[in-house]
Design a protein around this motif. Sequence first.
Motif, PDB file in Angstrom:
ATOM      1  N   LEU A 143       0.753  -0.607  -0.203  1.00 41.17           N
ATOM      2  CA  LEU A 143      -0.286   0.028   0.408  1.00 41.17           C
ATOM      3  C   LEU A 143       0.592   0.685   0.370  1.00 41.17           C
ATOM      4  O   LEU A 143       0.534   2.384  -0.755  1.00 41.17           O
ATOM      5  N   ALA A 144       2.401   1.307   0.932  1.00 42.36           N
ATOM      6  CA  ALA A 144       2.870   2.153   0.580  1.00 42.36           C
ATOM      7  C   ALA A 144       3.430   2.545  -0.153  1.00 42.36           C
ATOM      8  O   ALA A 144       3.910   3.571  -0.938  1.00 42.36           O
ATOM      9  N   GLU A 145       3.535   1.110  -1.174  1.00 43.61           N
ATOM     10  CA  GLU A 145       4.653   1.956  -2.882  1.00 43.61           C
ATOM     11  C   GLU A 145       3.661   2.196  -3.351  1.00 43.61           C
ATOM     12  O   GLU A 145       3.774   3.502  -4.491  1.00 43.61           O
ATOM     13  N   GLU A 146       2.431   1.832  -3.629  1.00 43.88           N
ATOM     14  CA  GLU A 146       1.528   2.144  -4.173  1.00 43.88           C
ATOM     15  C   GLU A 146       1.050   3.868  -4.126  1.00 43.88           C
ATOM     16  O   GLU A 146       0.935   4.937  -5.345  1.00 43.88           O
ATOM     17  N   GLN A 147       1.087   4.826  -2.802  1.00 40.28           N
ATOM     18  CA  GLN A 147       0.856   5.510  -2.502  1.00 40.28           C
ATOM     19  C   GLN A 147       2.439   6.521  -3.064  1.00 40.28           C
ATOM     20  O   GLN A 147       2.109   7.712  -3.348  1.00 40.28           O
ATOM     21  N   THR A 148       3.582   6.323  -2.493  1.00 40.00           N
ATOM     22  CA  THR A 148       5.093   6.543  -3.174  1.00 40.00           C
ATOM     23  C   THR A 148       4.460   7.221  -4.567  1.00 40.00           C
ATOM     24  O   THR A 148       4.980   7.676  -5.185  1.00 40.00           O
ATOM     25  N   LYS A 149       4.184   5.903  -5.159  1.00 38.62           N
ATOM     26  CA  LYS A 149       4.274   6.601  -6.952  1.00 38.62           C
ATOM     27  C   LYS A 149       2.951   6.779  -7.345  1.00 38.62           C
ATOM     28  O   LYS A 149       3.428   8.398  -7.828  1.00 38.62           O
ATOM     29  N   LYS A 150       2.182   7.500  -6.731  1.00 36.76           N
ATOM     30  CA  LYS A 150       0.240   8.693  -6.658  1.00 36.76           C
ATOM     31  C   LYS A 150       1.559   9.782  -6.430  1.00 36.76           C
ATOM     32  O   LYS A 150       1.562  10.409  -6.893  1.00 36.76           O
TER      33      LYS A 150
END
Length: 366
Positions: A78-85
């Motif tokens: 989830l953190a990786e997705e937020q970082t990409k965003k």
Amino acid sequence: MSRRHCAAAAITLVCALGLLTVPAQAMAAPVPDPAPPASVSSPAARPSPSSDADLEKVREQIETLYRKAGAATDAYNLAEEQTKKQSGEIVKLAKAIVDNQARIAELKDRAGAQAREQYRNGGLPPGAQLVLSDDPKLFLDGINKVRQSQQANKTVLADLNRAQEDLETYTKDASTNWQKLETNRLKQAKAKKKINARIAEAKKLESRLEKKERDRLRQLELEAANRAQSAWLASRPVPGVADVSGATTEAGKAAVAFATAQIGKPYVWGATGPGSYDCSGLTSQAWAAAGRPIPRTSQEQWRLLPRIDVRDMRPGDLIIYHADASHVGMYVGDGAIVHSPRPGRNVTLAGAGSMKILGVVRPDMP
């Protein structure tokens, strides 16, 4: 914020964008790590188990460790997705800042040109001299030109003020997103550390077993799963499992076909294929292949997708497991799921009730 400070902040941000190419190291807050069971002692201090009772304790300890690793993996994903965003937002804001700086420069040039024109005309706007003419036609032309000049001046100044305000807003938003990005990277690093620690601990427990004990441990895992599956089937309102594949949508069939085609590929935490998957990596990619993108993590799938009753599930639906929604499998009919279990295991078929069911979600709910 002054214009000079605004421009300096923008330049600093654009230069910092080069750091976005560095692999992400953080993301959403990891699930709190519960205290280890009192019965779990240091692997180095425990004698090799010799009975099924001892092996069952080891199995439960290993399962607990992999459960913890799974929860941390979901937090990491989830953190990786937020970082990409957030990285994408920063890139967009940086472009907006650069564009606005160019716009401001252009407007300043236009304002300067208008000021120089007035200076050449003795401080009078274009057409002002015609207003002083005794010729009615020239007088009216002069009035129109003065009005046009005044309106042009107002428009340029208004555009310039708006562009400068936008620049300050973009710079402030970019700074906020950058701070969030750095915070999430730190969180992701902690989640990654926790994942590796739990997996290493579980592997260490298994490595101390002799081959026959590891074989027996695997058998105990299967027996525990079968017991849970039998209990689940017995608790259903109607004996057996109704396969409602006739009600399955084309997208659901495509998702099942994709997921089952991955059987045999290894579990790797954080992986989304094509050679390996974690649990939610498998389900999210299966539904993406079916043309229905869904959230990346099992917790977000549980939080955001439409929920249905377990009795109404059909192939393609996702079964969310454990109280923390840390695992997910895809229902394929006949009481079975396809899922990517844990490190050391491959994508496989299993009983839908072989783990504690939290609930069921349907990605293609109309």
